[in-house]
Design a protein around this motif. Structure first.
Motif, mmCIF file in Angstrom:
data_model
loop_
_atom_site.group_PDB
_atom_site.id
_atom_site.type_symbol
_atom_site.label_atom_id
_atom_site.label_comp_id
_atom_site.label_asym_id
_atom_site.label_seq_id
_atom_site.Cartn_x
_atom_site.Cartn_y
_atom_site.Cartn_z
ATOM 1 N N GLY A 48 0.816 -1.220 0.000
ATOM 2 C CA GLY A 48 0.000 0.000 0.000
ATOM 3 C C GLY A 48 0.840 1.256 0.000
ATOM 4 O O GLY A 48 0.502 2.249 0.651
ATOM 5 N N ALA A 49 1.949 1.245 -0.766
ATOM 6 C CA ALA A 49 2.900 2.353 -0.720
ATOM 7 C C ALA A 49 2.419 3.576 -1.505
ATOM 8 O O ALA A 49 1.674 3.456 -2.475
ATOM 9 C CB ALA A 49 4.253 1.896 -1.272
ATOM 10 N N VAL A 50 2.902 4.731 -1.042
ATOM 11 C CA VAL A 50 2.539 6.016 -1.647
ATOM 12 C C VAL A 50 3.823 6.777 -1.993
ATOM 13 O O VAL A 50 4.766 6.778 -1.209
ATOM 14 C CB VAL A 50 1.684 6.849 -0.660
ATOM 15 N N ALA A 51 3.837 7.405 -3.163
ATOM 16 C CA ALA A 51 5.014 8.179 -3.578
ATOM 17 C C ALA A 51 4.820 9.651 -3.238
ATOM 18 O O ALA A 51 3.725 10.202 -3.416
ATOM 19 C CB ALA A 51 5.233 8.025 -5.078
ATOM 20 N N GLU A 52 5.903 10.274 -2.761
ATOM 21 C CA GLU A 52 5.897 11.717 -2.506
ATOM 22 C C GLU A 52 6.539 12.395 -3.707
ATOM 23 O O GLU A 52 7.673 12.083 -4.063
ATOM 24 C CB GLU A 52 6.691 12.020 -1.239
ATOM 25 N N ILE A 53 5.794 13.311 -4.332
ATOM 26 C CA ILE A 53 6.241 13.903 -5.603
ATOM 27 C C ILE A 53 6.426 15.411 -5.445
ATOM 28 O O ILE A 53 5.532 16.109 -4.971
ATOM 29 C CB ILE A 53 5.190 13.630 -6.707
ATOM 30 N N PHE A 54 7.609 15.882 -5.848
ATOM 31 C CA PHE A 54 7.874 17.322 -5.838
ATOM 32 C C PHE A 54 7.892 17.834 -7.274
ATOM 33 O O PHE A 54 8.524 17.245 -8.134
ATOM 34 C CB PHE A 54 9.255 17.613 -5.225
ATOM 35 N N ASP A 55 7.218 18.940 -7.510
ATOM 36 C CA ASP A 55 7.397 19.649 -8.783
ATOM 37 C C ASP A 55 7.168 21.140 -8.534
ATOM 38 O O ASP A 55 7.085 21.555 -7.375
ATOM 39 C CB ASP A 55 6.501 19.095 -9.894
ATOM 40 N N GLU A 56 7.077 21.923 -9.612
ATOM 41 C CA GLU A 56 7.024 23.373 -9.370
ATOM 42 C C GLU A 56 5.730 23.804 -8.682
ATOM 43 O O GLU A 56 5.649 24.894 -8.152
ATOM 44 C CB GLU A 56 7.259 24.158 -10.663
ATOM 45 N N ASN A 57 4.723 22.926 -8.651
ATOM 46 C CA ASN A 57 3.489 23.263 -7.943
ATOM 47 C C ASN A 57 3.520 22.881 -6.467
ATOM 48 O O ASN A 57 2.561 23.084 -5.752
ATOM 49 C CB ASN A 57 2.291 22.577 -8.597
ATOM 50 N N SER B 50 10.510 10.271 -2.197
ATOM 51 C CA SER B 50 10.525 9.048 -1.384
ATOM 52 C C SER B 50 9.257 8.251 -1.611
ATOM 53 O O SER B 50 8.289 8.733 -2.204
ATOM 54 C CB SER B 50 10.634 9.396 0.099
ATOM 55 N N ILE B 51 9.304 7.025 -1.123
ATOM 56 C CA ILE B 51 8.118 6.172 -1.125
ATOM 57 C C ILE B 51 7.902 5.706 0.299
ATOM 58 O O ILE B 51 8.849 5.372 1.011
ATOM 59 C CB ILE B 51 8.285 5.008 -2.130
ATOM 60 N N LYS B 52 6.631 5.723 0.709
ATOM 61 C CA LYS B 52 6.291 5.518 2.113
ATOM 62 C C LYS B 52 5.206 4.455 2.219
ATOM 63 O O LYS B 52 4.316 4.397 1.369
ATOM 64 C CB LYS B 52 5.760 6.874 2.603
ATOM 65 N N PHE B 53 5.292 3.625 3.261
ATOM 66 C CA PHE B 53 4.241 2.622 3.482
ATOM 67 C C PHE B 53 4.233 2.238 4.953
ATOM 68 O O PHE B 53 5.239 2.406 5.652
ATOM 69 C CB PHE B 53 4.479 1.386 2.599
ATOM 70 N N PRO B 54 3.088 1.726 5.452
ATOM 71 C CA PRO B 54 3.017 1.341 6.860
ATOM 72 C C PRO B 54 3.876 0.110 7.133
ATOM 73 O O PRO B 54 3.847 -0.846 6.347
ATOM 74 C CB PRO B 54 1.543 1.023 7.104
ATOM 75 N N SER B 55 4.659 0.132 8.217
ATOM 76 C CA SER B 55 5.468 -1.038 8.552
ATOM 77 C C SER B 55 4.538 -2.148 9.024
ATOM 78 O O SER B 55 3.470 -1.888 9.568
ATOM 79 C CB SER B 55 6.490 -0.674 9.626
#
Lengths: 161, 286
Positions: B128-137, B165-170
């Motif tokens: 159930g991982a989620v990606a954190e995305i950075f851009d100009e917004n 990064s990618i994040k998920f519950p341990s």
């Protein structure tokens, strides 16, 4: 073509060379630095003939951008022993007949060295995992594994373990 | 033709470098270098993210595991934290390529390269991982499951966006996971099939299951039917067999010269799923 200066510690000595932005580390070693011991096999990271050690880790120099080696410690087959004093791996590869055509040998030895530098008492499984990315098409891997085991024992006795 | 190669030290520096010229992010480069050589990707500037310290971390914060964009497969595979709290991911990363590839290729790169059976991506979707995305917004978040557009195509545009990064519950006690893979060789071999399982039990019953399989479609597939069917069922052989059948009925692998016939793979998929469930249940009951 646009070029820039790559600085690294190559086989223990600082070097600087002009490289192209799209050079691989293998290009820089073979073409710019004249170190042709590192071989170009598939050029795709699938055969391991180009294996070198960068900051203590075995990598495929054919797919590492040269500039990723900036300020890194890079070791190649030329740096690990001399004709007078071979590295234990070079000695045992000869003694055990772990070489036929020899094309895979520099990469095989560098993969083995990366393992033994960290773990001088490896299991057979650990040796197999360390060289799984190095393809030899002449023979099986038995003599190579035996040579690495023997080199590990030599290094243990040298280190007094 | 490549005219510049920059190595910023911060995330802001990466984004600033991307704004000028036809630029693109490079991490391990194990795929990108080949694509560039083959002329599949045309870029003038590479923005190397390996000098950004904040992207090199594996950490656990409030029960969530966070893996940075510059973390390699080998670092994930050998991390004690990942081996204990997300063994499915450690196992998946360990099967990628060879040691040399794992020492350079990054886990996040594996996800963004969007191959149908990317081992790490298959495990991350099960977690159930989620990606954190950075851009100009600014910052945004997307589940890894939704990052795939098609074969080799990600929603992430590496000429404008940086997945930091990618994040998920341990995984907690009462949870188990498994990664099962079929390939032609033990190393340097693409998966013919891979399956990731994450399961939560309450007592001897299944609370929920996430099961991801690949390559049976252009992207990793959640076995949604089987996941629904297994809820509340007893942990026993009957449940395992019924679930494996349900998974296979949802899979539609193609005939492939590289990966085997569709018929063969559909049949062997059931066995892989059974093995995965047995392993994950055993881990959850420990």
């Amino acid at each position: 073509m646009a070029k820039t200066v790559l600085k690294m510690i190559l086989n223990g000595k600082p070097v600087e060379r002009l490289v192209s932005f799209d050079d691989t580390l293998l290009d820089a070693l073979r073409e710019d630095l004249g170190l042709t011991g590192t071989k170009k096999g598939c050029g795709k990271g699938e055969c391991g003939a180009c294996t070198i050690i960068m900051n203590g880790k075995a990598v495929n120099s054919c797919i590492v951008p040269a500039l990723q080696a900036m300020d890194a410690a890079v070791e190649t087959i030329e740096g690990i022993g001399t004709v007078e004093k071979l590295h234990p791996l070079q000695e045992t590869f000869v003694d055990y007949g772990a070489i036929q055509c020899g094309f895979c040998t520099p990469g095989m030895i560098m993969s083995a060295k990366a393992l033994l530098d960290k773990n001088v008492v490896p299991s057979r499984e650990e040796i197999k995992e360390a060289i799984a990315g190095n393809v030899c098409r002449c023979t099986g891997y038995l003599k190579i594994e035996e040579a690495i085991m023997a080199a590990a024992e030599m290094m243990q006795s040298q280190q007094g373990k | 033709m490549l005219k510049d190669y920059v190595q910023p030290k911060t995330v802001d520096g990466v984004l600033a470098s991307l704004r000028q010229g036809n630029a693109r992010i490079i991490a391990g480069g194990t795929d990108l270098m080949l694509d560039m050589k083959a002329g599949k990707t045309e870029v003038e500037k590479l923005v190397d993210i390996n000098c950004v310290d904040s992207l090199k971390k594996i950490e656990i914060v409030d029960g969530s595991i966070i893996i940075g964009a510059a973390v390699t497969h080998q670092e994930v595979a050998t991390s004690k934290l990942i081996q204990e709290k997300a063994p499915v991911l450690a196992k998946a990363c360990r099967t990628v390529g060879s040691l040399q590839i794992r020492n350079t290729g990054t886990m996040v790169g594996n996800v963004i390269n969007a191959q149908p059976a990317a081992d790490a991506a298959v495990a991350l979707i099960a977690l159930g991982a989620v990606a954190e995305i950075f851009d100009e917004n600014g910052i945004s978040y997307l589940p890894v499951e939704e990052l795939y557009l098609g074969v080799g195509q990600s929603k992430i545009d590496s000429s404008k966006q940086l997945v930091t990064s990618i994040k998920f519950p341990s995984l907690q006690s009462g949870q188990g996971s498994a990664f099962v893979r079929l390939a032609q060789r033990g190393a340097l071999a693409l998966p013919m099939l891979n399956v990731s399982v994450v399961v939560t039990l309450s007592g001897d019953k299944v609370d929920w299951l996430r099961l991801v399989m690949a390559p049976v479609a252009p992207k990793p597939v959640r076995a949604t039917e089987a996941e629904k069917m297994i809820q509340g069922k007893q942990v026993n052989e009957e449940t395992i067999i019924a679930t494996a059948n349900a998974v296979a009925s949802q899979a539609n692998p193609r005939d492939s010269a590289l990966r085997g016939s569709g018929e063969y793979r559909k049949s062997v998929l059931q066995t892989l799923v059974k093995r995965g469930l047995i392993e994950a249940f055993a881990e959850a009951q420990k």
